[in-house]
Motif scaffolding. Structure first.
Motif, PDB file in Angstrom:
ATOM      1  N   ALA A 278       0.821  -1.216   0.000  1.00 40.70           N
ATOM      2  CA  ALA A 278       0.000   0.000   0.000  1.00 40.70           C
ATOM      3  C   ALA A 278       0.851   1.261   0.000  1.00 40.70           C
ATOM      4  O   ALA A 278       0.325   2.369   0.106  1.00 40.70           O
TER       5      ALA A 278
ATOM      6  N   GLN B 221      -7.603   9.320   6.182  1.00 41.99           N
ATOM      7  CA  GLN B 221      -8.217   9.135   4.865  1.00 41.99           C
ATOM      8  C   GLN B 221      -7.397   8.207   3.976  1.00 41.99           C
ATOM      9  O   GLN B 221      -7.578   8.183   2.762  1.00 41.99           O
ATOM     10  N   ALA B 222      -6.512   7.406   4.561  1.00 46.47           N
ATOM     11  CA  ALA B 222      -5.654   6.524   3.766  1.00 46.47           C
ATOM     12  C   ALA B 222      -6.490   5.472   3.043  1.00 46.47           C
ATOM     13  O   ALA B 222      -7.549   5.065   3.519  1.00 46.47           O
ATOM     14  N   ARG B 223      -5.985   5.038   1.887  1.00 45.87           N
ATOM     15  CA  ARG B 223      -6.628   3.936   1.177  1.00 45.87           C
ATOM     16  C   ARG B 223      -6.443   2.654   1.980  1.00 45.87           C
ATOM     17  O   ARG B 223      -5.370   2.378   2.513  1.00 45.87           O
ATOM     18  N   ARG B 224      -7.466   1.875   2.064  1.00 39.61           N
ATOM     19  CA  ARG B 224      -7.412   0.603   2.799  1.00 39.61           C
ATOM     20  C   ARG B 224      -7.954  -0.496   1.877  1.00 39.61           C
ATOM     21  O   ARG B 224      -8.905  -1.184   2.212  1.00 39.61           O
ATOM     22  N   ASP B 225      -7.309  -0.640   0.728  1.00 40.08           N
ATOM     23  CA  ASP B 225      -7.887  -1.517  -0.285  1.00 40.08           C
ATOM     24  C   ASP B 225      -7.494  -2.977  -0.071  1.00 40.08           C
ATOM     25  O   ASP B 225      -6.403  -3.308   0.398  1.00 40.08           O
TER      26      ASP B 225
ATOM     27  N   SER C 203      -4.245  -4.580  -2.166  1.00 42.99           N
ATOM     28  CA  SER C 203      -2.915  -4.443  -1.566  1.00 42.99           C
ATOM     29  C   SER C 203      -2.767  -5.384  -0.376  1.00 42.99           C
ATOM     30  O   SER C 203      -1.738  -6.043  -0.208  1.00 42.99           O
TER      31      SER C 203
ATOM     32  N   GLN D  17      -3.512   1.444   7.067  1.00 42.69           N
ATOM     33  CA  GLN D  17      -3.713   0.880   5.726  1.00 42.69           C
ATOM     34  C   GLN D  17      -4.501  -0.432   5.742  1.00 42.69           C
ATOM     35  O   GLN D  17      -4.702  -1.032   4.693  1.00 42.69           O
TER      36      GLN D  17
END
Length: 230
Positions: free
Chosen positions: A129, A140-144, A147, A158
């Motif tokens: 990530a 507001q981090a991406r937590r997809d 990844s 993350q």
């Protein structure tokens, strides 16, 4: 066979763990305790987390080099919800420190045996990530999930479904080595015609660089006005 307990760590066994691990890529998740590592010991933080039934696997003070382990790495820890049971291992490491003052600015005493231990469990030295964001942007981090599925190292900010800002904007190369990529490797786009590829462009009026011939113009005779006749 890899040791389920870090040999350099003191032990403070927690009463309960997070259950059996479900399999998948090995990973490690880094947290921060939001306490001052120069005045608070790893054992003190570990005792507080155990009382709150929020035990990580390991608490580490990067100033003193002190480790305290609460759970074996072969069982899920309790800092995360169900996502913490994903992976052959999902090491949850609480670093004594503060997200606003990233722990990679400390001497990192004890890091080498910790990384060797994670290596022995197959945790790849990569950050799928990318580097964790500093606070408050990390909220507001991406937590997809894509990844996360690759395994490797992650900040708590993350983790899919988590709502934490820690460990802040750490220097990932001080953790996993100078060769660590500082950004995720972009996935190539599929070619045209492959599943997921771009649709073909609209047909051009040009054919081999030449416009097609115009349709013929029909000449329609126009009758003379009646008053023009003699």
């Amino acid at each position: 066979m890899a040791d389920a307990w870090l040999p350099e760590a003191g032990r403070l066994p927690a009463r309960t763990d997070g259950g059996a691990l479900g399999g998948g890529a090995p990973r490690a998740v880094w947290f921060s305790s939001e306490s001052d590592a120069r005045t608070i010991s790893a054992r003190s933080v570990a005792a507080d987390l155990a009382r709150a039934d929020r035990a990580p696997h390991l608490v580490w003070n990067p100033w003193s080099g002190e480790f305290v382990q609460l759970l074996p790495i072969v069982r899920a820890a309790r800092m995360l919800d169900a996502v913490g049971r994903e992976g052959r291992v999902c090491a949850q490491i609480m670093v004594v420190g503060q997200a606003r003052d990233p722990f990679t600015g400390t001497p990192l005493n004890g890091l080498d045996p910790l990384m060797a231990w994670l290596d022995s469990w197959g945790v790849a030295r990569r950050w799928p990530a990318g580097p964790p964001l500093p606070t408050p942007q990390s909220y507001q981090a991406r937590r997809d999930r894509r990844s996360w599925a690759r395994g490797g190292h992650f900040g708590a900010s993350q983790v899919p479904g988590a709502d934490r800002p820690d460990p802040g904007g750490i220097d990932i190369r001080r953790v996993t080595g100078p060769e660590t990529p500082v950004a995720p490797i972009p996935r190539p786009r599929p070619s045209v015609g492959q599943p997921g590829g771009s649709p073909p462009a609209p047909a051009s009026p040009l054919h081999n660089g030449i416009l097609p011939p115009s349709p013929p113009v029909l000449e329609v005779p126009v009758p003379e006005p009646a008053n023009a006749r003699s």
